[in-house]
Motif scaffolding. Structure first.
Motif, PDB file in Angstrom:
ATOM      1  N   LEU A 187       0.771  -1.243  -0.391  1.00  0.00           N
ATOM      2  CA  LEU A 187       0.198   0.404  -0.092  1.00  0.00           C
ATOM      3  C   LEU A 187       0.832   1.142  -0.260  1.00  0.00           C
ATOM      4  CD1 LEU A 187      -2.586   0.812   0.377  1.00  0.00           C
ATOM      5  CD2 LEU A 187      -2.503   0.906   2.066  1.00  0.00           C
ATOM      6  N   ASP A 188       1.894   1.296   0.158  1.00  0.00           N
ATOM      7  CA  ASP A 188       3.150   2.256   1.270  1.00  0.00           C
ATOM      8  C   ASP A 188       3.517   2.567  -0.977  1.00  0.00           C
ATOM      9  OD1 ASP A 188       2.339   2.839   3.511  1.00  0.00           O
ATOM     10  OD2 ASP A 188       4.097   2.113   4.357  1.00  0.00           O
ATOM     11  N   ALA A 189       3.749   1.652  -1.330  1.00  0.00           N
ATOM     12  CA  ALA A 189       4.278   2.148  -2.792  1.00  0.00           C
ATOM     13  C   ALA A 189       3.567   2.100  -3.612  1.00  0.00           C
ATOM     14  CB  ALA A 189       5.499   0.653  -2.959  1.00  0.00           C
ATOM     15  N   LEU A 190       2.119   1.782  -3.491  1.00  0.00           N
ATOM     16  CA  LEU A 190       1.035   1.979  -4.070  1.00  0.00           C
ATOM     17  C   LEU A 190       0.668   4.369  -4.258  1.00  0.00           C
ATOM     18  CD1 LEU A 190      -1.082  -0.672  -4.597  1.00  0.00           C
ATOM     19  CD2 LEU A 190       0.346   0.420  -6.170  1.00  0.00           C
ATOM     20  N   ALA A 249       2.940  11.571  -5.984  1.00  0.00           N
ATOM     21  CA  ALA A 249       3.784  12.138  -7.408  1.00  0.00           C
ATOM     22  C   ALA A 249       2.649  13.359  -8.459  1.00  0.00           C
ATOM     23  CB  ALA A 249       4.892  11.116  -7.670  1.00  0.00           C
ATOM     24  N   PRO A 250       1.965  12.228  -9.040  1.00  0.00           N
ATOM     25  CA  PRO A 250       0.765  12.838 -10.031  1.00  0.00           C
ATOM     26  C   PRO A 250       0.582  14.518  -9.596  1.00  0.00           C
ATOM     27  CG  PRO A 250       1.181  10.822 -10.615  1.00  0.00           C
ATOM     28  CD  PRO A 250       1.547  10.482  -9.176  1.00  0.00           C
ATOM     29  N   LEU A 251      -0.091  14.134  -8.374  1.00  0.00           N
ATOM     30  CA  LEU A 251      -1.184  14.521  -7.571  1.00  0.00           C
ATOM     31  C   LEU A 251      -0.308  16.177  -6.933  1.00  0.00           C
ATOM     32  CD1 LEU A 251      -3.450  12.223  -5.198  1.00  0.00           C
ATOM     33  CD2 LEU A 251      -3.762  13.932  -7.486  1.00  0.00           C
ATOM     34  N   LYS A 252       1.252  15.825  -6.603  1.00  0.00           N
ATOM     35  CA  LYS A 252       1.884  17.630  -6.737  1.00  0.00           C
ATOM     36  C   LYS A 252       2.591  17.460  -5.400  1.00  0.00           C
ATOM     37  CE  LYS A 252       1.480  19.477 -10.988  1.00  0.00           C
ATOM     38  NZ  LYS A 252       2.203  19.252 -11.274  1.00  0.00           N
ATOM     39  N   MET A 253       2.878  15.869  -5.036  1.00  0.00           N
ATOM     40  CA  MET A 253       2.965  15.329  -3.007  1.00  0.00           C
ATOM     41  C   MET A 253       4.161  14.886  -3.852  1.00  0.00           C
ATOM     42  SD  MET A 253      -0.323  15.466  -1.229  1.00  0.00           S
ATOM     43  CE  MET A 253       0.488  15.873   0.499  1.00  0.00           C
ATOM     44  N   GLU A 254       5.037  14.846  -4.598  1.00  0.00           N
ATOM     45  CA  GLU A 254       6.076  13.385  -3.908  1.00  0.00           C
ATOM     46  C   GLU A 254       7.542  14.110  -3.206  1.00  0.00           C
ATOM     47  OE1 GLU A 254       6.680  17.900  -6.476  1.00  0.00           O
ATOM     48  OE2 GLU A 254       5.719  15.729  -6.751  1.00  0.00           O
ATOM     49  N   ARG A 255       7.097  14.744  -3.050  1.00  0.00           N
ATOM     50  CA  ARG A 255       8.172  15.099  -1.575  1.00  0.00           C
ATOM     51  C   ARG A 255       7.221  14.057  -0.115  1.00  0.00           C
ATOM     52  NH1 ARG A 255      12.296  18.514  -1.983  1.00  0.00           N
ATOM     53  NH2 ARG A 255      12.633  19.960  -3.845  1.00  0.00           N
ATOM     54  N   ALA A 256       5.989  14.055   0.026  1.00  0.00           N
ATOM     55  CA  ALA A 256       5.493  13.414   0.435  1.00  0.00           C
ATOM     56  C   ALA A 256       5.613  12.115   1.125  1.00  0.00           C
ATOM     57  CB  ALA A 256       4.183  13.962   0.558  1.00  0.00           C
ATOM     58  N   VAL A 257       5.663  11.537   2.270  1.00  0.00           N
ATOM     59  CA  VAL A 257       5.921  10.267   2.425  1.00  0.00           C
ATOM     60  C   VAL A 257       5.059   9.809   2.959  1.00  0.00           C
ATOM     61  CG1 VAL A 257       6.649   8.018   3.645  1.00  0.00           C
ATOM     62  CG2 VAL A 257       8.405  10.344   2.746  1.00  0.00           C
ATOM     63  N   PHE A 258       3.823   8.333   2.509  1.00  0.00           N
ATOM     64  CA  PHE A 258       2.439   7.930   3.212  1.00  0.00           C
ATOM     65  C   PHE A 258       2.968   6.558   3.992  1.00  0.00           C
ATOM     66  CE2 PHE A 258      -0.330   4.469   3.549  1.00  0.00           C
ATOM     67  CZ  PHE A 258      -1.240   5.784   3.838  1.00  0.00           C
ATOM     68  N   VAL A 259       3.274   6.401   5.284  1.00  0.00           N
ATOM     69  CA  VAL A 259       3.332   5.083   5.998  1.00  0.00           C
ATOM     70  C   VAL A 259       2.686   4.297   7.098  1.00  0.00           C
ATOM     71  CG1 VAL A 259       4.784   4.333   7.565  1.00  0.00           C
ATOM     72  CG2 VAL A 259       5.764   5.910   5.858  1.00  0.00           C
ATOM     73  N   THR A 260       1.955   2.778   6.639  1.00  0.00           N
ATOM     74  CA  THR A 260       0.673   2.167   6.709  1.00  0.00           C
ATOM     75  C   THR A 260       1.887   1.581   8.215  1.00  0.00           C
ATOM     76  OG1 THR A 260      -0.118   2.056   5.192  1.00  0.00           O
ATOM     77  CG2 THR A 260      -0.573   1.009   6.737  1.00  0.00           C
ATOM     78  N   GLU A 261       1.604   1.444   9.726  1.00  0.00           N
ATOM     79  CA  GLU A 261       2.053   1.631  10.251  1.00  0.00           C
ATOM     80  C   GLU A 261       1.759   0.418  11.343  1.00  0.00           C
ATOM     81  OE1 GLU A 261       2.803   4.662  13.600  1.00  0.00           O
ATOM     82  OE2 GLU A 261       4.645   5.734  11.843  1.00  0.00           O
ATOM     83  N   VAL A 262       2.479  -0.836  11.228  1.00  0.00           N
ATOM     84  CA  VAL A 262       1.176  -1.837  11.847  1.00  0.00           C
ATOM     85  C   VAL A 262       2.905  -2.093  12.998  1.00  0.00           C
ATOM     86  CG1 VAL A 262       1.472  -4.271  11.544  1.00  0.00           C
ATOM     87  CG2 VAL A 262       0.960  -2.804   9.570  1.00  0.00           C
ATOM     88  N   GLU A 263       1.431  -2.012  14.316  1.00  0.00           N
ATOM     89  CA  GLU A 263       2.281  -1.881  15.962  1.00  0.00           C
ATOM     90  C   GLU A 263       1.796  -3.463  16.295  1.00  0.00           C
ATOM     91  OE1 GLU A 263       2.419   1.901  17.325  1.00  0.00           O
ATOM     92  OE2 GLU A 263       4.318   2.652  16.269  1.00  0.00           O
ATOM     93  N   ALA A 264       2.247  -3.838  17.347  1.00  0.00           N
ATOM     94  CA  ALA A 264       1.599  -4.895  18.278  1.00  0.00           C
ATOM     95  C   ALA A 264       0.850  -3.554  19.064  1.00  0.00           C
ATOM     96  CB  ALA A 264       2.984  -5.525  19.076  1.00  0.00           C
TER      97      ALA A 264
END
Length: 550
Positions: free
Chosen positions: A374-377, A383-398
């Motif tokens: 999901l993070d890769a997608l 990027a096409p939405l003018k947010m190529e510098r933003a990072v989305f991370v799905t955190e999976v924690e215990a």
């Protein structure tokens, strides 16, 4: 896909018919013109919870009809079959009526259905999304469900739910066994003493009545034995029996000369002697029964009083003492065998816990793999939405163990390099949030086909090139399906394949909302209005034309 929407007497809509098309459908209009009313009406026919009062003032009832293509897939087939809905013509016609007094009635293809069926069906027909998301994207509690859906983890989830149920049942059984042991331990002294007393006497059902009858008979034996003895003597050979026997012998000797006149008398004497013999036997049996050892009466009374004493002590009927004793023996057996039962249940619990942990770990690993995908997608979508510098991370924690595993899932973002990541709705600005949610919606619905996606002002807070980027992504998303967009952005509106304008009019002192399908020149004027405001200028029209030309 949504084909047709017919609204009658809902809020400020008196009569409205819309024929939607595949591709990107845009709805524009001034603030307050009634765009949200369209979505409220659509939500009403789909069974969504919304406004309480929907019927137009003065109308007896409001009605919404929506026509969809029949959704494909096993989930849809099962739902339609369970609800008894026939779809031979390939259409689903949803109709729902709301009376002025609040009663709601719904039909699908003329089949009466509940609001719950509508809501379940709507999940297969519509994806609604806006900046103020109400479907779980901004709520961390729903992120795990969204990730599981994205990763198609239903099978692993079912395994974990089954293991959790087994674990819960085993825990409950162990706790109940421990409670039972504690309770039995508390009454151990009573159980052992009571069982000892009852086993010593070993009472039988009906024994009390039998002993009481024997006791009464023995007590009255001395009084009645003399009369019985006299009666026996009177019936003996020296008395009645002998006299009757002599009489029979005499009559039989005379019978040959009496020409049959004594036959009946002889028969009567024979019968009398037989019955006298039976009477003698009964009297002799009674006399024998009345012969008893005085100590026997004492023994009977002692046992009878002991049985009655135990019955009073345990507050049960004397005839129920045997069953009561068995109940106590079962408890005592459970107490004596409880240690082995506890060991067995503790072993079962260890196995259940191990099985749950194994399956929960497998689910956790699958979630982490799905999160990475999901993070890769999301990176590719931003990027096409003018947010190529933003990072989305799905955190999976215990997290805490539960029926759906032991993971906590949250969607986090960092809008700039080096900036700390945080919750989606707290880190991103309004415009950034719109684009994050659009990208996330695209990723989460990548495998859905035939679903109508509705975006309610998803472009709020963005403009210029960014709005154009959002519009182009929506247009690309609509190429393989149908997208409805409520927008205030001229860049987005210009990219629509079909354009409707929502406006208000006053008729007979009543405000009504109307929706108009726009042709080329009308679209130019509407987009020009969106660019320049109420006064539409030639430069605004030229800019609108340029936007439409792409």
């Amino acid at each position: 896909m949504l084909r047709h929407l017919d609204i009658r007497d809902m809020l400020i809509i008196d009569r409205l018919e819309l024929a939607f098309q595949p591709g990107l459908n845009v709805l524009t209009g001034e603030t307050g013109a009634g765009k949200s009313i369209l979505l409220d009406s659509l939500g009403f026919v789909l069974g969504w919870r919304g406004r309480a009062e929907l019927v137009r003032a003065g109308a007896k009832q409001g009605e919404v009809i929506a026509v969809f293509d029949v959704p494909q897939g096993p989930a849809a087939a099962t739902l339609l079959a369970d609800a008894g809905i026939e779809t031979d013509d390939g259409e689903l016609i949803l109709r729902r009526v709301n009376t002025a007094d609040g009663r709601k009635t719904a039909w699908v293809n003329d089949r009466r259905v509940s609001g719950d069926v509508l809501r379940r069906l709507s999940e297969l027909l519509i994806e609604l999304h806006g900046q103020h998301d109400d479907r779980g994207l901004l709520n961390p509690r729903g992120h795990r469900v969204l990730l599981d859906t994205f990763g198609a983890l239903d099978s692993l989830l079912d395994d974990v739910r089954g293991a959790w149920k087994t674990l819960a049942v085993t825990r409950k059984a162990l706790a109940a066994a421990k409670d039972q042991q504690a309770a039995l331990k508390a009454e151990e002294d009573f159980l052992r003493h009571a069982v000892g007393e009852l086993d010593k006497i070993n009472p039988e059902a009906g024994e009390e009545a039998k002993l009481d009858a024997e006791r009464r008979l023995m007590q009255s034996a001395e009084k009645i034995s003399k009369d019985i003895s006299k009666a026996h003597q009177a019936m003996s050979y020296d008395a009645a029996e002998g006299a009757l026997t002599d009489a029979l012998r005499w009559l039989e000797g005379a019978a040959d000369k009496a020409d049959g006149r004594l036959d009946s008398a002889i028969e009567g004497l024979n019968r009398t002697l037989n019955e006298l013999a039976e009477a003698q036997s009964g009297v002799e049996d009674c006399m024998q029964a009345l012969q008893f050892n005085p100590h026997e009466l004492e023994n009977i009374e002692e046992r009878l009083f002991a049985i009655r004493g135990l019955a009073r002590k345990h507050n049960v009927l004397a005839d129920d003492l045997g069953d009561f004793a068995e109940t106590l023996r079962v408890k005592l057996k459970a107490l004596d065998g409880g240690a082995d039962d506890l060991l067995r249940l503790e072993d079962d619990l260890k196995k259940a816990q191990k099985d749950y942990t194994t399956k929960a770990d497998a689910l956790s690993q699958a979630r982490k793999s799905a999160a990475a995908e999901l993070d890769a997608l999301m990176g590719a979508e931003l990027a096409p939405l003018k947010m190529e510098r933003a990072v989305f991370v799905t955190e999976v924690e215990a997290g805490e163990d539960g029926p759906e595993g032991s993971d906590q899932v949250s969607f986090t973002v960092a809008t700039n390099p080096g900036a700390p990541a945080g919750p989606l709705n707290k880190i991103a600005s309004g415009g950034e949030l719109s684009r994050f949610l659009l990208a996330l919606k695209v990723c989460l619905t990548r495998d859905q086909t035939g679903v109508t996606m509705i975006f309610d002002e998803i472009d709020r807070g963005v403009g210029g090139a960014t709005a154009d980027a959002v519009g182009r992504r929506l247009k690309a998303l609509a190429e393989d399906g149908q997208v409805l967009v409520v927008t205030h952005s001229p860049q987005v509106a210009a990219l629509g394949a079909h354009h409707w304008r929502v406006a208000k009019r006053v008729e007979d002192g009543m405000t009504l909302s109307e929706v108009t399908s726009l042709e080329t020149q009308e679209r130019i004027d509407e987009i020009a209005r969106m660019l320049s405001g109420d006064s539409i200028t030639d430069p605004a029209r030229a800019a609108a034309q340029e936007l439409l030309n792409g």
